[in-house]
Design an enzyme around this catalytic site. Structure first.
Site, PDB file in Angstrom:
ATOM      1  N   HIS B 336     -35.582  -2.104  49.879  1.00  0.00           N
ATOM      2  CA  HIS B 336     -34.811  -1.149  50.673  1.00  0.00           C
ATOM      3  C   HIS B 336     -33.574  -1.759  51.335  1.00  0.00           C
ATOM      4  CE1 HIS B 336     -39.153  -0.128  50.640  1.00  0.00           C
ATOM      5  NE2 HIS B 336     -38.670   1.003  50.179  1.00  0.00           N
ATOM      6  N   CYS B 337     -32.925  -2.723  50.651  1.00  0.00           N
ATOM      7  CA  CYS B 337     -31.710  -3.387  51.177  1.00  0.00           C
ATOM      8  C   CYS B 337     -31.956  -4.016  52.542  1.00  0.00           C
ATOM      9  CB  CYS B 337     -30.527  -2.421  51.288  1.00  0.00           C
ATOM     10  SG  CYS B 337     -29.984  -1.772  49.721  1.00  0.00           S
ATOM     11  N   ALA B 338     -33.202  -4.369  52.840  1.00  0.00           N
ATOM     12  CA  ALA B 338     -33.498  -4.895  54.179  1.00  0.00           C
ATOM     13  C   ALA B 338     -34.495  -6.054  54.086  1.00  0.00           C
ATOM     14  CB  ALA B 338     -34.028  -3.778  55.072  1.00  0.00           C
TER      15      ALA B 338
END
Lengths: 83, 395
Positions: B336-338
């Protein structure tokens, strides 16, 4: 409508129109006369006689204006009005 | 089909959104603020109506303090590169999206000191610990309003108060909360709020923006034509023109305006209550199940409409594929790009499966998803199960 307000940015011109109309004032966006302000494409026509109500209203809503002008046909153009 | 990826982008949109885009393209197609003719004025009016709607939503007194960008990432870059100088100390949290972490890691190479305050395994922050880091002269605090992985809501009001006490400014990433939680910028004490248009605000992709508190001067990241002050070769210093160089995405902004007006009609509180009910139902259903780990806080009030989980014996991508192909349920899997947030939750590098609920989802859809996950979990308990084997890659 013999009054005209010039602006630094069209964003403020549109907001001014919205504020004035919301408060029952006549207002119309027009192409800004080039001799008055090079800042943005549009200006707002309003009733010059009601400037003492109109200008504080714009100030309260934090609409930034460039100048206020009155149309006097005999001088063939727009004239800056004292603020 | 069941769409549970509203945390990535909301779908469907209210019908008025596409209608507003069509109407703008067909009828108000001038360049806003560039010319004085009727189509230019009509386009400028569309932009200003959206600006007013956004201001109303976030309780911003002066709509001029809202500038449009292409997304929240763009808005965050404007804020971070505008407010941070070499030598500054910047404090952030360990649950940030890469839209915050990547600019910060880059700024670090230019002599900025970045301090990451660790959150606990639920994604919650200890404000006392945050204050310790802020106390030694930090210039800026940048924090997400809610984790895009675990859904954990951070106490932004408290964090802003602590930042202010120590002379730091606060930039808030509202990518997950704009439109899904009430946000009152002045009451929360927010200096800069970055929002995206295409999630909770129901606008199209390619829209977003930022609010900049009155009195705070934010230098632009991009300079160019604004339609104002055209006689000067120097960028105007007034909002919103200072931050809006180049022609805006007027069609997108028309759609965004319709989305925000829909939201104002429905009420953000109603959206929040609906998503909270779905989230609670989902968390309770998944927690009761064998072989499922649910991440994030136990208290449903402490999270936005996001539920991250994993299934023992199956990778998130396998689960995602099965949810899509066997059950028609669309979720987001992976990191999740995190990555920082996943490290905090202990789910790095495998990631999780994420459900992101929205206004148009129903309790029946949540129940169907719970049944689907139960089925996948039972398949995963059988190592020889063909469905999972088919989804596996061999080196």
């Amino acid at each position: 409508m013999d009054g005209l307000i010039s602006f630094f940015a069209s964003h403020h011109a549109i907001r001014a129109e919205t504020v004035l109309k919301r408060h029952g004032h006549a207002a119309r966006l027009v192409p800004g006369p080039r001799e008055l302000s090079p800042n943005c494409g549009v200006a707002l026509r309003f009733e010059f006689a009601r400037r003492d109500e109109v200008l504080p209203l714009l100030a309260i809503h934090r609409v930034r204006i460039d100048g206020v002008h009155e149309y006097r046909p005999r001088t063939d153009g727009w004239e800056a009005a004292p603020r | 089909m069941i769409y549970f990826d509203n945390a990535a982008t909301s779908w469907p949109k209210p019908p008025s959104v596409a209608a507003a885009i069509r109407e703008q393209m067909a009828g108000a197609g001038g360049n806003p603020g560039r010319s004085g003719h009727r189509l230019s004025i009509a386009a400028a009016r569309v932009v200003e109506e959206t600006r007013e709607a956004v201001a109303r939503l976030f309780h911003i007194d002066n709509p001029s303090r809202v500038a449009f960008t292409t997304n929240a990432t763009h808005a965050l870059n404007v804020a971070l590169y505008g407010l941070i100088r070499p030598g500054d100390r910047v404090v952030t949290t360990s649950v940030e999206h890469n839209s915050v972490m990547r600019p910060l890691r880059h700024l670090e190479t230019t002599g900025v000191c970045v301090e990451v305050v660790p959150c606990d395994a639920n994604g919650s922050i200890d404000v006392g610990r945050l204050e310790d880091r802020l106390a030694s002269g930090a210039r800026l605090l940048v924090a997400t309003h809610a984790s895009n992985v675990a859904g954990t809501i951070l106490p932004i009001g408290e964090m802003a108060a602590v930042a202010r006490r120590h002379g730091a400014r606060i930039v808030v990433d509202a990518a997950q909360t704009a439109g899904t939680m009430p946000i009152h910028v002045a009451a929360l004490g927010i200096d800069v709020l970055a929002f995206t248009g295409h999630k909770g605000l129901f606008g199209p992709t390619g829209t977003g923006g930022l609010y900049v508190r009155e009195g705070l001067e934010l230098p632009p990241l991009v300079r160019g034509g604004t339609g104002s002050d055209s006689a000067h070769e120097v960028q105007p210093d007034f909002m919103p023109d200072a931050l809006e160089s180049g022609t805006l995405n007027v069609a997108g902004i028309a759609g965004l305006g319709a989305g925000v007006r829909f939201l104002i009609d429905v009420g953000v509180e109603a959206v929040q209550a609906h998503e909270r009910a779905l989230t609670t139902r989902c968390v309770e259903g998944l927690r009761a199940m064998e072989g499922i780990a649910v991440y994030g806080p136990a208290d449903p009030v402490a999270r936005c409409g996001i539920v991250s989980f994993s299934v023992a014996g199956a990778s998130p991508s396998e689960v995602g594929l099965l949810l899509d192909e066997s059950f028609g349920i669309l979720a987001r899997t992976g990191l999740h790009c995190a990555p920082a947030a996943h490290r905090t939750l202990g789910t790095f590098p495998t990631g999780t499966v994420r459900f992101g609920f929205g206004w148009f989802n129903t309790a029946a859809e949540v129940d169907a998803a719970i049944d689907a996950v139960r089925q996948i979990a039972s398949w995963a308990r059988t190592p020889s199960n063909a469905r999972l084997r088919n989804a596996q890659w061999t080196a």
